[in-house]
Structure formats: structure tokens, C-alpha cells
Design an enzyme around this catalytic site. Sequence first.
Site, PDB file in Angstrom:
ATOM      1  N   LYS A  97      -4.339  -1.042  -1.148  1.00  0.00           N
ATOM      2  CA  LYS A  97      -5.361  -0.080  -0.754  1.00  0.00           C
ATOM      3  C   LYS A  97      -5.731  -0.168   0.728  1.00  0.00           C
ATOM      4  CE  LYS A  97      -6.370   2.376  -3.275  1.00  0.00           C
ATOM      5  NZ  LYS A  97      -5.597   3.592  -3.673  1.00  0.00           N
ATOM      6  N   GLY A 100      -3.559   1.409   3.109  1.00  0.00           N
ATOM      7  CA  GLY A 100      -2.778   2.418   3.802  1.00  0.00           C
ATOM      8  C   GLY A 100      -1.292   2.340   3.532  1.00  0.00           C
ATOM      9  N   THR A 157       0.675   3.720   1.030  1.00  0.00           N
ATOM     10  CA  THR A 157       1.301   5.012   0.757  1.00  0.00           C
ATOM     11  C   THR A 157       1.233   5.915   1.983  1.00  0.00           C
ATOM     12  OG1 THR A 157       0.687   4.776  -1.577  1.00  0.00           O
ATOM     13  CG2 THR A 157       1.308   6.978  -0.830  1.00  0.00           C
ATOM     14  N   TRP A 158       0.158   5.811   2.735  1.00  0.00           N
ATOM     15  CA  TRP A 158       0.026   6.594   3.970  1.00  0.00           C
ATOM     16  C   TRP A 158       1.154   6.244   4.935  1.00  0.00           C
ATOM     17  CZ3 TRP A 158      -5.289   6.838   6.988  1.00  0.00           C
ATOM     18  CH2 TRP A 158      -5.306   8.004   7.768  1.00  0.00           C
ATOM     19  N   HIS A 181       3.835  -5.694  -0.576  1.00  0.00           N
ATOM     20  CA  HIS A 181       2.475  -6.198  -0.368  1.00  0.00           C
ATOM     21  C   HIS A 181       2.514  -7.676   0.050  1.00  0.00           C
ATOM     22  CE1 HIS A 181       0.491  -2.592  -1.549  1.00  0.00           C
ATOM     23  NE2 HIS A 181       0.820  -2.659  -2.827  1.00  0.00           N
ATOM     24  N   ARG A 193      -6.838  -2.618   7.320  1.00  0.00           N
ATOM     25  CA  ARG A 193      -8.027  -1.822   7.027  1.00  0.00           C
ATOM     26  C   ARG A 193      -9.236  -2.747   6.956  1.00  0.00           C
ATOM     27  NH1 ARG A 193      -8.818   2.071   1.642  1.00  0.00           N
ATOM     28  NH2 ARG A 193     -10.482   3.374   2.518  1.00  0.00           N
ATOM     29  N   VAL A 235     -13.491  -1.915  -1.832  1.00  0.00           N
ATOM     30  CA  VAL A 235     -14.080  -0.844  -2.629  1.00  0.00           C
ATOM     31  C   VAL A 235     -12.979   0.047  -3.218  1.00  0.00           C
ATOM     32  CG1 VAL A 235     -15.543   1.208  -2.559  1.00  0.00           C
ATOM     33  CG2 VAL A 235     -16.271  -0.880  -1.406  1.00  0.00           C
ATOM     34  N   SER A 236     -11.977   0.366  -2.405  1.00  0.00           N
ATOM     35  CA  SER A 236     -10.858   1.161  -2.919  1.00  0.00           C
ATOM     36  C   SER A 236     -10.115   0.409  -4.020  1.00  0.00           C
ATOM     37  CB  SER A 236      -9.894   1.510  -1.782  1.00  0.00           C
ATOM     38  OG  SER A 236     -10.464   2.467  -0.918  1.00  0.00           O
TER      39      SER A 236
END
Length: 295
Positions: A35, A37, A39-40, A92, A111, A118-119
Site C-alpha cells: 500500500k 504505491g 500498483t501505481w 514487496h 509513502r 491506514v491503507s
Amino acid sequence: MPTPPHRYRSDDEDSGRWTGFPFRAGDIVISTRSKSGTTWMQMICALLVLGTPELPAPLNHLSPWLDWLAEPRDVVCRRLAAQPHRRFIKTHTPLDGVPLDPRVHYVVVARHPLDMAVSLYHQVGNLDRARLAELTGQGAPVGPAGERRPVEQWLASWIDRETDPRAELDSLPGVLLHLSDAWARRHEPNVELVHYDDLLADLGGEMRRLAGRWGLEVPAERWPELVEAATFGRMRERADQLAPDTLGVLRDRRAFFRQGRSGQGRHLLDESGLARYHKRTAALAPPDLLTWLHR
């Protein structure tokens, strides 16, 4: 002799699957925490490499997660071997757990840890645990799932939790272990750090910077449509093709792209909670990394 990569293992990942992987010159390895980034960055790589928003296959087929135990390693490697273009592979795993090849580019996306947490909280609620256990050969969940704590309570306990960072990479110590390792390598010519907030603030500029670093030439007239295709809104519209879910582990693919913004974690903590967070991070990571990460 170089130090062999550290082996990271969990119920659904094993970084040992990188051992002996046949790299090609120009490969791009995307190393991120959950969470943060992932996939971004996979989408950015797809757009820069292929030069079109019309992808020839689902994103996680183009950019598979090599460490994931849900798919046999030989199946993933055959798919990658058949790709004629420059490859971009997801992990990861921190860079100290991946073979480092001077012909290969490594990109780490960072990030703010509170936003990432939270994500992650919401992502866990969107996972089909029974399907994931089936795919990875783990025992099926037993009994009712139970009621989840409110996110504010969960976040406070996530900050305070003492754990082995190498065993639990999505803990706060694990997140900062991953980023500290990348920070120490940031001056190496084939390692690139990207801040999630820089992607939010200037997506086109960051995409152009990465294209330059990786020697990817994009015709000037293609830039507007490529940058637009990498925006959060456009990616959410294409969740069926872009969410990492070809094996059916998500309950809702659109929910995978929940908000894609910054600041949500900090707003959930009161003054004492923020103070505890900053005290804890100061003991886990170098101050120059934290200044960059928290800006």
C-alpha cells in the site's frame, strides 16, 4: 564475496524465489512496501515501456509478483521469459533480499508510514482470506472473522507494537527497515527512490524523470495521454484490469483503489499519538530519511 540476499518468508511470500532468476539487461524491479504505491509504479512502468495506455494483458500478468506463493514460480518465470519488451517485476521484498545485478534498475517507492498503515488496514478488510489460504496451501481460516477494531485504535497499536522487522515487514519497524536499506543505496546508479507525494504533486514530472533515468524514449505527443492514464481516477476506472487480482483474492477490485491521497493517517492521531509516532520513528531510521519521508 558479496553478501547473499537475506531470505524473507511469510505465509504467502518467499523471497527465495528470486534465487537464480535469469535477469535481462534493462529489467526494472519495483520494490515497495504494501500500500505504498506498488500498483501505481507498475502502471507507470507499463506506460513508459509500452508507450500506450492500452495494455496487452492485465497489469499483474505484465508485471508479476515473483515472491508470491499463490502462483508456481516456473509459471511466472515462463511468462516473463516470453515478454519481448523490457520487463518490470513486482516485489514487496527490501533490496537486501533481492539479487542486485548492475544491469538491472531498482525502484523503491516510499509513502508516509501512517498513510500506508491506514491503507493497509482497509486492504486487509478487502481480502478474501479463504481464497488466499487456498492458493497458498495454508490452512483455511477457522471460526468467524470477528469484529475489527476501529482504525484509530488499530493505528495507535501499530505504532507501539514491538516486533521483528524482518519477520513482519508491514509493521512500523519493517517499513522503516525497507526504506532505510533503500536510503543507504540511493546514490547507486541503478537505484531510484520515489516519494508517493511527489507522484501526487507532479506525476508528469516524475514520469519524465524516471524515463530519463531508465533510458526510455517517449514521443512528445504521447506524454499527455500516458500521464492521464497513470492518474488515480483513471486507474480506479480500470480496476478490473489493473487491480492485482487475477486469482480472485480481493472482495472488491474498485475498493483496492480507495483514496490515493496523503494525510489521512496523521489526521487520525491526537497530539500525544503523533508525538509517540515521531519518537518511535526516530529510534528506527536515520534523521535525513525521516526528514525526506515526512515532508
